[in-house]
Motif scaffolding. Structure first.
Motif, PDB file in Angstrom:
ATOM      1  N   PRO A   1       0.809  -1.222   0.000  1.00 31.73           N
ATOM      2  CA  PRO A   1       0.000   0.000   0.000  1.00 31.73           C
ATOM      3  C   PRO A   1       0.840   1.268   0.000  1.00 31.73           C
ATOM      4  CG  PRO A   1       0.087  -0.937   2.200  1.00 31.73           C
ATOM      5  CD  PRO A   1       0.813  -1.897   1.291  1.00 31.73           C
ATOM      6  N   VAL A   2       0.305   2.317  -0.620  1.00 29.50           N
ATOM      7  CA  VAL A   2       0.823   3.676  -0.505  1.00 29.50           C
ATOM      8  C   VAL A   2      -0.337   4.509   0.026  1.00 29.50           C
ATOM      9  CG1 VAL A   2       1.772   5.679  -1.689  1.00 29.50           C
ATOM     10  CG2 VAL A   2       2.435   3.381  -2.425  1.00 29.50           C
ATOM     11  N   MET A   3      -0.189   5.017   1.240  1.00 26.71           N
ATOM     12  CA  MET A   3      -1.302   5.648   1.945  1.00 26.71           C
ATOM     13  C   MET A   3      -1.000   7.112   2.222  1.00 26.71           C
ATOM     14  SD  MET A   3      -3.185   4.016   5.281  1.00 26.71           S
ATOM     15  CE  MET A   3      -3.229   2.456   4.406  1.00 26.71           C
ATOM     16  N   SER A   4      -2.041   7.921   2.236  1.00 23.49           N
ATOM     17  CA  SER A   4      -1.892   9.351   2.461  1.00 23.49           C
ATOM     18  C   SER A   4      -2.295   9.722   3.884  1.00 23.49           C
ATOM     19  CB  SER A   4      -2.731  10.131   1.456  1.00 23.49           C
ATOM     20  OG  SER A   4      -2.457  11.516   1.528  1.00 23.49           O
ATOM     21  N   TYR A   5      -1.975  10.958   4.263  1.00 26.44           N
ATOM     22  CA  TYR A   5      -2.265  11.465   5.598  1.00 26.44           C
ATOM     23  C   TYR A   5      -3.756  11.457   5.927  1.00 26.44           C
ATOM     24  CZ  TYR A   5      -3.155  15.727   2.854  1.00 26.44           C
ATOM     25  OH  TYR A   5      -3.621  16.625   1.926  1.00 26.44           O
ATOM     26  N   PHE A   6      -4.037  11.515   7.242  1.00 28.17           N
ATOM     27  CA  PHE A   6      -5.402  11.546   7.791  1.00 28.17           C
ATOM     28  C   PHE A   6      -6.181  10.306   7.359  1.00 28.17           C
ATOM     29  CE2 PHE A   6      -9.307  14.235   8.888  1.00 28.17           C
ATOM     30  CZ  PHE A   6      -8.993  14.275  10.226  1.00 28.17           C
TER      31      PHE A   6
ATOM     32  N   ALA B   1      10.212  13.247   9.917  1.00 22.35           N
ATOM     33  CA  ALA B   1       9.784  12.486   8.738  1.00 22.35           C
ATOM     34  C   ALA B   1       8.537  13.099   8.109  1.00 22.35           C
ATOM     35  CB  ALA B   1       9.516  11.042   9.114  1.00 22.35           C
ATOM     36  N   ALA B   2       8.570  13.266   6.793  1.00 21.73           N
ATOM     37  CA  ALA B   2       7.403  13.727   6.029  1.00 21.73           C
ATOM     38  C   ALA B   2       6.757  12.573   5.276  1.00 21.73           C
ATOM     39  CB  ALA B   2       7.813  14.816   5.043  1.00 21.73           C
ATOM     40  N   ALA B   3       7.527  11.524   5.000  1.00 21.67           N
ATOM     41  CA  ALA B   3       7.023  10.304   4.360  1.00 21.67           C
ATOM     42  C   ALA B   3       7.823   9.142   4.913  1.00 21.67           C
ATOM     43  CB  ALA B   3       7.153  10.374   2.842  1.00 21.67           C
ATOM     44  N   THR B   4       7.182   7.971   4.990  1.00 20.82           N
ATOM     45  CA  THR B   4       7.828   6.814   5.617  1.00 20.82           C
ATOM     46  C   THR B   4       7.598   5.550   4.800  1.00 20.82           C
ATOM     47  OG1 THR B   4       5.911   6.136   6.944  1.00 20.82           O
ATOM     48  CG2 THR B   4       7.371   7.822   7.882  1.00 20.82           C
ATOM     49  N   ARG B   5       8.392   4.526   5.133  1.00 19.31           N
ATOM     50  CA  ARG B   5       8.171   3.197   4.561  1.00 19.31           C
ATOM     51  C   ARG B   5       8.439   2.144   5.627  1.00 19.31           C
ATOM     52  NH1 ARG B   5      10.590   2.779  -0.863  1.00 19.31           N
ATOM     53  NH2 ARG B   5       8.541   3.562  -1.471  1.00 19.31           N
ATOM     54  N   HIS B   6       7.515   1.229   5.764  1.00 13.29           N
ATOM     55  CA  HIS B   6       7.688   0.103   6.686  1.00 13.29           C
ATOM     56  C   HIS B   6       7.868  -1.161   5.849  1.00 13.29           C
ATOM     57  CE1 HIS B   6       5.698  -3.146   9.329  1.00 13.29           C
ATOM     58  NE2 HIS B   6       6.976  -3.074   9.628  1.00 13.29           N
TER      59      HIS B   6
ATOM     60  N   ALA C   1       5.020  -0.921   3.227  1.00 10.57           N
ATOM     61  CA  ALA C   1       3.889   0.004   3.281  1.00 10.57           C
ATOM     62  C   ALA C   1       4.437   1.424   3.327  1.00 10.57           C
ATOM     63  CB  ALA C   1       3.031  -0.276   4.507  1.00 10.57           C
ATOM     64  N   THR C   2       4.007   2.261   2.399  1.00  6.50           N
ATOM     65  CA  THR C   2       4.502   3.634   2.274  1.00  6.50           C
ATOM     66  C   THR C   2       3.438   4.608   2.771  1.00  6.50           C
ATOM     67  OG1 THR C   2       5.828   2.997   0.353  1.00  6.50           O
ATOM     68  CG2 THR C   2       5.406   5.347   0.648  1.00  6.50           C
ATOM     69  N   TYR C   3       3.877   5.647   3.469  1.00  9.37           N
ATOM     70  CA  TYR C   3       2.949   6.620   4.035  1.00  9.37           C
ATOM     71  C   TYR C   3       3.425   8.034   3.716  1.00  9.37           C
ATOM     72  CZ  TYR C   3       0.071   9.061   7.510  1.00  9.37           C
ATOM     73  OH  TYR C   3      -0.835   9.890   8.135  1.00  9.37           O
ATOM     74  N   LEU C   4       2.506   8.868   3.263  1.00  9.59           N
ATOM     75  CA  LEU C   4       2.781  10.274   2.978  1.00  9.59           C
ATOM     76  C   LEU C   4       2.112  11.121   4.048  1.00  9.59           C
ATOM     77  CD1 LEU C   4       2.190  10.040  -0.838  1.00  9.59           C
ATOM     78  CD2 LEU C   4       4.277  10.962   0.161  1.00  9.59           C
ATOM     79  N   GLY C   5       2.922  11.782   4.885  1.00 10.08           N
ATOM     80  CA  GLY C   5       2.386  12.596   5.956  1.00 10.08           C
ATOM     81  C   GLY C   5       2.138  14.038   5.562  1.00 10.08           C
ATOM     82  N   THR C   6       2.249  14.326   4.284  1.00  9.40           N
ATOM     83  CA  THR C   6       2.012  15.666   3.767  1.00  9.40           C
ATOM     84  C   THR C   6       1.566  15.550   2.313  1.00  9.40           C
ATOM     85  OG1 THR C   6       2.983  17.879   3.522  1.00  9.40           O
ATOM     86  CG2 THR C   6       4.376  16.000   2.946  1.00  9.40           C
ATOM     87  N   SER C   7       1.278  16.693   1.706  1.00 11.47           N
ATOM     88  CA  SER C   7       0.939  16.740   0.286  1.00 11.47           C
ATOM     89  C   SER C   7       2.155  17.269  -0.466  1.00 11.47           C
ATOM     90  CB  SER C   7      -0.270  17.648   0.055  1.00 11.47           C
ATOM     91  OG  SER C   7      -0.592  17.731  -1.309  1.00 11.47           O
ATOM     92  N   PRO C   8       2.980  16.390  -1.058  1.00 12.02           N
ATOM     93  CA  PRO C   8       4.218  16.859  -1.684  1.00 12.02           C
ATOM     94  C   PRO C   8       3.975  17.433  -3.076  1.00 12.02           C
ATOM     95  CG  PRO C   8       4.053  14.495  -1.940  1.00 12.02           C
ATOM     96  CD  PRO C   8       2.846  14.933  -1.134  1.00 12.02           C
ATOM     97  N   ASP C   9       4.979  18.119  -3.589  1.00  7.32           N
ATOM     98  CA  ASP C   9       4.918  18.613  -4.956  1.00  7.32           C
ATOM     99  C   ASP C   9       4.802  17.444  -5.927  1.00  7.32           C
ATOM    100  OD1 ASP C   9       7.922  18.108  -6.156  1.00  7.32           O
ATOM    101  OD2 ASP C   9       7.909  18.442  -3.998  1.00  7.32           O
ATOM    102  N   GLU C  10       4.427  17.746  -7.168  1.00 11.22           N
ATOM    103  CA  GLU C  10       4.138  16.697  -8.146  1.00 11.22           C
ATOM    104  C   GLU C  10       5.347  15.805  -8.423  1.00 11.22           C
ATOM    105  OE1 GLU C  10       2.168  16.352 -12.619  1.00 11.22           O
ATOM    106  OE2 GLU C  10       1.765  18.106 -11.362  1.00 11.22           O
ATOM    107  N   ALA C  11       6.541  16.384  -8.498  1.00 11.27           N
ATOM    108  CA  ALA C  11       7.733  15.584  -8.785  1.00 11.27           C
ATOM    109  C   ALA C  11       8.035  14.613  -7.656  1.00 11.27           C
ATOM    110  CB  ALA C  11       8.930  16.503  -9.030  1.00 11.27           C
ATOM    111  N   THR C  12       7.888  15.070  -6.403  1.00  9.48           N
ATOM    112  CA  THR C  12       8.133  14.183  -5.264  1.00  9.48           C
ATOM    113  C   THR C  12       7.071  13.105  -5.185  1.00  9.48           C
ATOM    114  OG1 THR C  12       9.183  15.992  -4.045  1.00  9.48           O
ATOM    115  CG2 THR C  12       8.460  14.098  -2.769  1.00  9.48           C
ATOM    116  N   MET C  13       5.819  13.478  -5.395  1.00 13.73           N
ATOM    117  CA  MET C  13       4.746  12.485  -5.399  1.00 13.73           C
ATOM    118  C   MET C  13       5.009  11.413  -6.444  1.00 13.73           C
ATOM    119  SD  MET C  13       1.780  11.395  -4.234  1.00 13.73           S
ATOM    120  CE  MET C  13       0.674  12.634  -3.547  1.00 13.73           C
ATOM    121  N   SER C  14       5.423  11.830  -7.638  1.00 10.21           N
ATOM    122  CA  SER C  14       5.711  10.886  -8.707  1.00 10.21           C
ATOM    123  C   SER C  14       6.856   9.959  -8.314  1.00 10.21           C
ATOM    124  CB  SER C  14       6.057  11.636  -9.996  1.00 10.21           C
ATOM    125  OG  SER C  14       6.339  10.736 -11.041  1.00 10.21           O
TER     126      SER C  14
END
Length: 257
Positions: A103-108, A185-190, A197-210
Motif C-alpha cells: 500500500p501507498v497511503m496518504s495522511y489523515f 519524517a514527512a514520508a515513511t516506509r515500513h 507500506a509507504t505513508y505520505l504525511g504531507t501533500s508533496p509537490d508533483e515531482a516528489t509524489m511521482s
C-alpha cells in the motif's frame, strides 16, 4: 469517417476484453463524504484531489489502474493506493491482510470507523500496525503556506498538511527541511517480509509524489505498459480469446492535470 468504419470490424475481438491492472486505487464514497465534513483540523481537505494526485503519476507512467472499494478482492494487485479517513473493520482488515499487495497511503487515514467515531490507540488508527508509525499531532498548513522537504537527496515542497510522525518501526523516506518540524519524517516506509507500506504525511509537490509512487510501484514489481513520449498514453487490453491489443492514444489534456 469511411476509413474509421472500415477499421471498426477489425476491433471486434476487443469487445468483452479488459485492461489487466496490477495497481488499484481505493475509492470510497462514505470516506469522501466524511472527510469533507466540518469539524476537522482543516476545512481544505479534498478527497477527490488526493485521489487524483496519487493517480496522476501512475497515468503518466502508463501504469493501468483499477478503482476498487475497500472490501474488493485485492489478491491480484501488487500495489494498492488507499486514502481513507473513514474505514470499517472489514475494509481495514482487507487492506492490511492482503500479503501480496504494497500500500501507498496518504495522511489523515484510518482515523474513524464507519460511524465516524475516532479509533482508539493513536493515529493512524486502523493502519497503525501496518505502517508502524504514530502521528503525534496534525499540523495543517494554510492554503498558500509551504514547507521545504527532501526526498532521496532531491529538494521538494510540502503543502496543505503536516503530520508530526514518530517512527515505530518505519523508516523515513522524506524529511522536512524547514519550519518547526525540520528534520522530522514527512514520508515513511515500513518493510515487512517481502512487502512494504509507504505513508505520505504531507501533500508533496508533483515531482516528489511521482518519485514516491513510482518507486513503490517498482518495489512491487509493477511494470508500465510501454515507455512513451510525453502526451502519448499506452493501454493494453486483453480480449476474451487471450489476444493482446495495444492502444496508443495522443492525449492533449487530462481532467486532473
Amino acid at each position: 469517417m469511411r476509413e474509421l468504419g472500415d477499421e471498426l470490424p477489425r476491433l471486434a475481438g476487443v469487445a468483452g476484453g479488459r485492461v489487466a491492472a496490477e495497481t488499484a486505487v481505493v475509492w470510497d464514497w462514505e470516506s469522501w463524504w466524511a472527510v469533507e465534513l466540518p469539524g476537522h483540523p482543516s476545512v481544505d481537505l479534498d478527497f477527490k484531489a488526493r485521489v487524483l494526485a496519487h493517480h496522476r503519476p501512475l497515468w503518466h507512467a502508463n501504469i493501468p489502474v483499477d478503482f476498487v472499494s475497500p472490501r474488493a478482492d485485492l489478491g491480484r494487485y501488487r500495489l494498492v493506493v488507499p486514502s481513507l479517513y473513514l474505514v470499517d473493520d472489514p475494509g481495514a482488515r482487507n487492506l492490511t491482510s492482503s500479503c501480496g499487495t504494497r500500500p501507498v497511503m496518504s495522511y489523515f487515514s484510518g482515523i474513524v470507523d464507519e460511524h465516524d467515531r475516532v479509533r482508539a490507540g493513536g493515529h493512524p488508527g486502523a493502519f497503525r500496525e501496518l505502517l508502524r508509525l504514530l502521528v503525534e499531532e496534525f499540523s495543517p498548513l494554510q492554503p498558500e503556506e509551504t514547507r521545504g522537504l527532501s526526498h532521496a537527496g532531491r529538494p521538494g515542497v510540502a503543502g496543505e498538511w503536516q503530520d508530526v510522525i514518530v517512527l515505530d518501526g518505519a523508516e523515513a523516506l522524506a524529511e522536512y527541511t524547514e519550519g518547526e518540524y525540520r528534520g522530522r519524517a514527512a514520508a515513511t516506509r515500513h518493510r515487512f517480509g517481502a512487502g512494504s507500506a509507504t505513508y505520505l504525511g504531507t501533500s508533496p509537490d508533483e515531482a516528489t509524489m511521482s518519485a514516491v509512487l513510482l518507486d513503490a510501484a517498482r518495489l512491487a514489481g509493477v511494470v508500465p505498459v510501454l515507455d512513451t513520449p510525453e502526451g502519448v498514453e499506452a493501454v493494453r487490453r486483453r480480449a476474451e480469446d487471450g489476444t493482446d491489443h495495444l492502444f496508443l492514444l495522443t492525449t492533449r489534456s487530462w481532467p486532473g492535470r
